[in-house]
Design a protein around this motif. Structure first.
Motif, PDB file in Angstrom:
ATOM      1  N   UNK A  89       0.868  -1.348   0.166  1.00 13.10           N
ATOM      2  CA  UNK A  89       0.433   0.334   0.250  1.00 13.10           C
ATOM      3  C   UNK A  89       0.945   1.232  -0.233  1.00 13.10           C
ATOM      4  N   UNK A  90      -0.005   2.617  -0.947  1.00  9.81           N
ATOM      5  CA  UNK A  90       1.283   3.580  -0.347  1.00  9.81           C
ATOM      6  C   UNK A  90       1.186   4.548   0.562  1.00  9.81           C
ATOM      7  N   UNK A  91       2.103   3.828   1.131  1.00  6.15           N
ATOM      8  CA  UNK A  91       2.477   5.324   2.789  1.00  6.15           C
ATOM      9  C   UNK A  91       2.017   6.690   2.554  1.00  6.15           C
ATOM     10  N   UNK A  92       1.552   6.744   4.097  1.00  6.90           N
ATOM     11  CA  UNK A  92       0.396   7.678   4.320  1.00  6.90           C
ATOM     12  C   UNK A  92       1.036   8.721   5.443  1.00  6.90           C
ATOM     13  N   UNK A  93       1.550  10.234   5.000  1.00  6.98           N
ATOM     14  CA  UNK A  93       2.231  10.622   5.861  1.00  6.98           C
ATOM     15  C   UNK A  93       1.137  11.209   6.781  1.00  6.98           C
ATOM     16  N   UNK A  94       2.119  12.035   7.114  1.00 12.11           N
ATOM     17  CA  UNK A  94       0.561  13.043   8.678  1.00 12.11           C
ATOM     18  C   UNK A  94       0.019  13.965   7.276  1.00 12.11           C
ATOM     19  N   UNK A  95       0.464  14.982   6.291  1.00 10.07           N
ATOM     20  CA  UNK A  95      -0.570  15.851   5.820  1.00 10.07           C
ATOM     21  C   UNK A  95      -1.787  15.055   5.135  1.00 10.07           C
ATOM     22  N   UNK A  97      -2.816  12.542   5.480  1.00  8.14           N
ATOM     23  CA  UNK A  97      -4.006  11.413   6.985  1.00  8.14           C
ATOM     24  C   UNK A  97      -4.602  12.809   7.342  1.00  8.14           C
ATOM     25  N   UNK A  98      -4.212  13.316   7.402  1.00  6.24           N
ATOM     26  CA  UNK A  98      -5.423  14.463   7.848  1.00  6.24           C
ATOM     27  C   UNK A  98      -6.205  15.047   7.496  1.00  6.24           C
ATOM     28  N   UNK A  99      -6.976  14.532   5.980  1.00  3.44           N
ATOM     29  CA  UNK A  99      -7.727  15.171   4.383  1.00  3.44           C
ATOM     30  C   UNK A  99      -8.579  14.143   5.087  1.00  3.44           C
ATOM     31  N   UNK A 100      -8.581  12.623   5.564  1.00  2.00           N
ATOM     32  CA  UNK A 100      -9.661  12.240   5.835  1.00  2.00           C
ATOM     33  C   UNK A 100     -10.431  11.440   7.038  1.00  2.00           C
ATOM     34  N   UNK A 101      -9.650  12.506   7.865  1.00  2.00           N
ATOM     35  CA  UNK A 101     -10.517  12.796   9.018  1.00  2.00           C
ATOM     36  C   UNK A 101     -12.187  13.848   8.767  1.00  2.00           C
ATOM     37  N   UNK A 102     -13.374  13.463   8.692  1.00  5.36           N
ATOM     38  CA  UNK A 102     -14.362  14.266   8.448  1.00  5.36           C
ATOM     39  C   UNK A 102     -14.927  14.068   9.090  1.00  5.36           C
ATOM     40  N   UNK A 103     -15.480  14.016  10.226  1.00  5.32           N
ATOM     41  CA  UNK A 103     -16.233  13.993  11.131  1.00  5.32           C
ATOM     42  C   UNK A 103     -15.871  13.624  12.326  1.00  5.32           C
ATOM     43  N   UNK A 104     -16.397  14.449  13.977  1.00  3.83           N
ATOM     44  CA  UNK A 104     -15.938  13.953  15.100  1.00  3.83           C
ATOM     45  C   UNK A 104     -14.821  14.701  15.439  1.00  3.83           C
ATOM     46  N   UNK A 105     -13.672  15.021  16.567  1.00  8.58           N
ATOM     47  CA  UNK A 105     -13.534  15.911  17.054  1.00  8.58           C
ATOM     48  C   UNK A 105     -12.109  16.014  15.922  1.00  8.58           C
ATOM     49  N   UNK A 106     -11.436  15.078  15.035  1.00 10.82           N
ATOM     50  CA  UNK A 106     -10.920  15.562  14.431  1.00 10.82           C
ATOM     51  C   UNK A 106     -10.431  15.698  13.069  1.00 10.82           C
ATOM     52  N   UNK A 107     -12.295  15.591  12.933  1.00 13.30           N
ATOM     53  CA  UNK A 107     -13.053  15.828  11.310  1.00 13.30           C
ATOM     54  C   UNK A 107     -12.857  17.894  11.778  1.00 13.30           C
ATOM     55  N   UNK A 138      -0.722  23.795  12.115  1.00 13.02           N
ATOM     56  CA  UNK A 138       0.105  23.032  10.288  1.00 13.02           C
ATOM     57  C   UNK A 138      -0.704  21.660  10.257  1.00 13.02           C
ATOM     58  N   UNK A 139       0.116  21.013  11.375  1.00 14.70           N
ATOM     59  CA  UNK A 139      -0.183  19.607  11.296  1.00 14.70           C
ATOM     60  C   UNK A 139      -1.157  19.324  12.700  1.00 14.70           C
ATOM     61  N   UNK A 140      -1.413  17.562  12.658  1.00 14.82           N
ATOM     62  CA  UNK A 140      -1.665  17.103  13.697  1.00 14.82           C
ATOM     63  C   UNK A 140      -2.269  15.826  13.100  1.00 14.82           C
ATOM     64  N   UNK A 141      -2.323  15.225  13.996  1.00 13.14           N
ATOM     65  CA  UNK A 141      -2.366  13.457  14.353  1.00 13.14           C
ATOM     66  C   UNK A 141      -3.248  12.376  15.300  1.00 13.14           C
ATOM     67  N   UNK A 142      -3.551  11.889  14.886  1.00 16.51           N
ATOM     68  CA  UNK A 142      -4.955  11.085  15.197  1.00 16.51           C
ATOM     69  C   UNK A 142      -4.022  10.900  16.611  1.00 16.51           C
TER      70      UNK A 142
END
Length: 222
Positions: A89-95, A97-107, A138-142
């Motif tokens: 699978x293609x490696x996903x970096x922090x930037x 993965x941030x676009x994958x959060x759509x709902x909830x607090x991380x969204x 600038x950036x965040x993660x789970x």
């Protein structure tokens, strides 16, 4: 016996005649070529090249041939030497993965990051609330690790720490010494208030990284 055919006078010097004598024409100083466009060759090789090349001009010079295209040099692999295609699978970096959060607090954090909204983050130390800081994400993660920019920080620290005031070192700051400014790294720290056993400090930093375990609460700065 058949009688010999009579030779026409001068036929041995006619290039179009069957009786043409090339040696006589070669050594006869009075021989002249009737065809003014005829090409004189210096060697037999030039004649053969002129006759064998139909594209040659009547000047005896060959037309320049187009240069051949350079052969593409590449390594030739056998079928068993070809790279094996993997299903990795293609490696996903922090930037990404941030676009994958759509709902909830991380969204919500993702929306604030895209909209460049200034936020307020409360932080803690071992036992108490350390303070808060405001800035842009600038950036965040789970794990709630935050990278902030253009940060204004307000925090408390124990009064027992040694500081510099003017040119004299003091073990504990007194209210009459305030405000105090000191250079720490690339930022300017200011002590603006004393509350019981703590000093209230403020500073501005271009960038800061907050660990998720130190984050207490995050809100939109109104």
């Amino acid at each position: 016996m058949e009688p010999e055919k009579e030779k026409n006078p001068g036929s041995d010097l006619d290039p179009g005649s069957e009786n043409f004598d090339c040696m006589k024409a070669l050594y006869d100083p009075s021989y002249e070529i009737s065809d003014k466009d005829a090409v004189c060759m210096d060697t037999v090789e030039q004649c053969i090249k002129f006759i064998s090349n139909p594209d040659s001009t009547r000047t005896g010079k060959e037309k320049p041939k187009p240069a051949p295209e350079p052969e593409k040099i590449e390594r030739r692999f056998l079928p068993e030497q070809m790279p094996v295609q993997s299903n990795r699978k293609e490696f996903k970096h922090v930037l990404s993965r941030m676009n994958e959060f759509k709902d909830g607090p991380l969204g919500t954090l993702s929306n604030w990051q895209r909209e460049k909204t200034r936020i307020k983050v409360w932080t803690r130390d071992m036992n108490n609330i350390r303070g808060f800081c405001t800035g842009f994400i600038s950036a965040f993660d789970k794990h709630w690790n935050l990278a902030l920019r253009d940060v204004d920080e307000n925090f408390n620290r124990p009064r027992s720490r040694k500081t510099y005031s003017s040119s004299t070192m003091k073990s504990i700051l007194m209210p009459q010494d305030l405000p105090v400014e000191m250079k720490i790294g690339s930022s300017l720290l200011r002590v603006i208030k004393i509350e019981n056993k703590f000093e209230v400090c403020v500073r501005h930093v271009p960038q800061v990284l907050l660990r998720g375990e130190h984050v207490v609460m995050i809100s939109k700065l109104s």
